[in-house]
Design a protein around this motif. Sequence first.
Motif, short mmCIF file in Angstrom:
data_model
loop_
_atom_site.label_atom_id
_atom_site.label_comp_id
_atom_site.label_asym_id
_atom_site.label_seq_id
_atom_site.Cartn_x
_atom_site.Cartn_y
_atom_site.Cartn_z
N TYR A 174 16.32 6.24 3.05
CA TYR A 174 14.94 6.00 3.47
C TYR A 174 14.20 5.01 2.59
CZ TYR A 174 15.50 10.17 6.42
OH TYR A 174 15.93 11.07 7.36
N GLU A 225 9.68 4.09 -0.12
CA GLU A 225 8.55 4.45 0.75
C GLU A 225 8.83 5.75 1.50
OE1 GLU A 225 5.97 2.61 4.49
OE2 GLU A 225 7.34 1.34 3.35
N GLY A 226 10.06 5.89 2.00
CA GLY A 226 10.42 7.11 2.71
C GLY A 226 10.43 8.32 1.80
N ARG A 259 8.61 8.73 -0.91
CA ARG A 259 7.22 9.08 -1.23
C ARG A 259 6.55 9.80 -0.07
NH1 ARG A 259 7.34 9.47 -6.40
NH2 ARG A 259 7.71 7.53 -7.52
N ARG A 260 6.91 9.43 1.15
CA ARG A 260 6.34 10.11 2.31
C ARG A 260 6.81 11.57 2.37
NH1 ARG A 260 7.50 6.53 5.56
NH2 ARG A 260 9.49 7.30 6.36
N ALA A 295 5.01 13.59 -0.38
CA ALA A 295 3.65 13.98 -0.01
C ALA A 295 3.66 15.14 0.97
CB ALA A 295 2.91 12.77 0.59
N GLN A 296 4.59 15.11 1.92
CA GLN A 296 4.68 16.21 2.89
C GLN A 296 5.07 17.51 2.21
OE1 GLN A 296 7.49 14.70 5.74
NE2 GLN A 296 6.05 13.22 6.63
N GLU A 322 1.96 7.40 -7.30
CA GLU A 322 1.53 7.48 -5.91
C GLU A 322 0.14 8.12 -5.88
OE1 GLU A 322 1.41 6.73 -2.05
OE2 GLU A 322 3.00 6.08 -3.42
N THR A 363 -0.83 11.32 -3.54
CA THR A 363 -0.07 12.53 -3.85
C THR A 363 -0.47 13.09 -5.21
OG1 THR A 363 1.79 11.61 -2.59
CG2 THR A 363 2.25 13.52 -3.97
#
Length: 305
Positions: free
Chosen positions: A182, A185-186, A188-189, A192-193, A216, A219
């Motif tokens: 990913y 960027e993937g 980090r996404r 955060a989730q 980030e 987050t």
Amino acid sequence: MSEITNFRGETLAPDSATRDEAAVRGLILRVGERVRKARELKGIPRRVLSEVSGVSPRYLALLEAGDGNISIGLLQRVADALDHRIEWLVGEDDPWTSDAMRMSELYRGASSEVRAKVLDLLAPQPEASARRHRIALIGLRGAGKSTLGALAGETLGIPFVELNREIEDQAGMPVNEVMAFYGQEGYRRLEAQAMNRIVATHDTMILAVAGGIVSEPETYKTLLAHFHTVWVKASPAEHMARVRGQGDMRPMAGNPEAMDQLKFILTSREALYDQARAKLDTTGRTLAQSQADLLALIRERGFLD
């Protein structure tokens, strides 16, 4: 006279084309100057910035001189390596004279008590409600976050969670595969989730997070707002020795500048780590001593009261 178009494909009159070229030239010069100044303020050699950002020394030299036509992707990598948002490098306002930059410098030089008061003023949600009995351990790998967090959770009878394990459960693959598949960027996404999910499902816990979470902004803002944060720190030499002691030889393998890079990361993130509510220095301390120090800190600061 042949037509001249801008980057949007719009036909320009000669004087408009000249203004566009001047604006682009000004942007390139501004970005180069800010990259150079940010690097010098942090005391980072260009070769170390190159290693961390993945951008070649030659390209960085051209960029800083105002001769580089850097892509957005490469510029984002440079910004990440300097722990700055990309908007900070390209905005028209001078970051060193803006009110935001002055507030940042004043905040950085303030005591932990003053910083805590500023955060409470800017985010007035009652601490007892926002942070509950959640404790988060931040800092670089090798400081002892996972080991101390697990021991403290067992002693106190509360859950201990590693954020990366939550990410792996969500993605169905190890973190290194998440990064490969990913990208940053993937990852980090997903990070955060996972953070939002943990906040929603745990009122009492100890959480260990990866060292780069402070880079980030959103987050990290969530972490600071919903956890009593403790910066677990150690000297660069102990960080490196502990990682190698865990059997991970990657930091030193074929990389004679590994220690310089580690010191750079510590220096560049220091102001971010320093936003934690408390600090725990494990340098020169045995595991038993550091465990006792953490339990005493939790008790004295009332994180579980």
